[in-house]
Design an enzyme around this catalytic site. Structure first.
Site, short mmCIF file in Angstrom:
data_model
loop_
_atom_site.label_atom_id
_atom_site.label_comp_id
_atom_site.label_asym_id
_atom_site.label_seq_id
_atom_site.Cartn_x
_atom_site.Cartn_y
_atom_site.Cartn_z
N GLN A 29 97.63 -22.87 0.03
CA GLN A 29 97.54 -21.78 -0.95
C GLN A 29 96.99 -22.31 -2.27
OE1 GLN A 29 100.14 -18.54 -1.06
NE2 GLN A 29 101.24 -19.03 0.82
N HIS A 54 104.58 -16.34 9.05
CA HIS A 54 103.73 -16.77 7.93
C HIS A 54 104.14 -16.09 6.62
CE1 HIS A 54 101.39 -18.32 11.22
NE2 HIS A 54 100.65 -18.97 10.38
N PRO A 55 104.22 -16.88 5.55
CA PRO A 55 104.51 -16.28 4.25
C PRO A 55 103.28 -15.54 3.72
CG PRO A 55 103.98 -18.59 3.96
CD PRO A 55 103.97 -18.33 5.44
N1 GUN Z 1 96.63 -19.51 5.41
C1 GUN Z 1 96.94 -20.80 5.38
N2 GUN Z 1 98.23 -20.97 5.26
C2 GUN Z 1 98.75 -19.72 5.21
C3 GUN Z 1 100.06 -19.25 5.09
O1 GUN Z 1 101.01 -20.01 5.01
N3 GUN Z 1 100.21 -17.90 5.06
C4 GUN Z 1 99.17 -17.04 5.16
N4 GUN Z 1 99.42 -15.74 5.10
N5 GUN Z 1 97.95 -17.47 5.30
C5 GUN Z 1 97.76 -18.79 5.31
#
Ligand code: GUN
Length: 177
Positions: A88, A67-68
């Site tokens: 986001q 996850h980014p």
């Molecule tokens: N919540 C929803 N999508 C993401 C995501 O891509 N990364 C993180 N850290 N939280 C998320």
């Protein structure tokens, strides 16, 4: 797409269509393809959930590491997946003040330093204030609790991504197109 159409997909198409329901982890749906036919949407979701639950700790941490960061490097460089970018944006992460960008960067770094994986939260279920509050609170948790919490959030993200792809009726069963 209804559940019958999902069940009719070859594994190549299944992975093409559903491959990012768990962020950058197409192996999850590649693994559950062999559990077809899914009777309902919930049945498909349960198969994904069971696969994740059966992973060793290192596998669960690996999923979190795919996850980014929220409001992080990939958002700035435009390299988020479409799903993550939309999530986001829904939580206002693409429109933070410079001060909030710095605060998120500091808290994300502190979290990663402490746990060795990024902070994951179902961004669509929170706004900026809620995300910042959780990020500071969860930095104080123990490691095992945070792996479990992060994986719970992955499953919430997964459910919302699945709902965007596969029709669900009010009973929770997949509806006909
Ligand atoms: N919540 C929803 N999508 C993401 C995501 O891509 N990364 C993180 N850290 N939280 C998320």
């Amino acid at each position: 797409m209804d559940i019958a159409s999902v069940n009719a997909l070859s594994y190549e198409d299944f992975v093409d269509v559903l491959g990012n329901v768990v962020e950058r982890c197409p192996i999850v749906v590649a693994a559950v393809w062999s559990r077809r036919p899914f009777v309902t949407f919930d049945d498909l979701e349960a198969a994904i959930s069971e696969f994740i639950d059966a992973l060793p700790l290192s596998g669960k941490e690996g999923i979190l590491r795919c996850h980014p960061d929220l409001a992080g490097r990939d958002l700035r460089s435009g390299t988020l997946t479409q799903e993550s970018s939309d999530e986001q944006a829904a939580a206002g992460m693409n429109a933070l003040s410079p001060g909030d960008v710095d605060l998120m960067a500091r808290l994300n770094a502190e979290y990663k330093q402490r746990f060795g994986f990024p902070f994951v939260v179902c961004a669509r279920m929170h706004d900026k204030a809620g995300i910042l509050r959780q990020l500071s609170e969860r930095c104080r948790n123990g490691r095992a609790a945070e792996v479990a919490r992060g994986i719970e959030e992955v499953k919430k993200i997964c459910r919302l991504r699945l709902e965007a792809l596969v029709r669900v009726n009010v009973q929770g069963d997949a509806a006909k197109l």
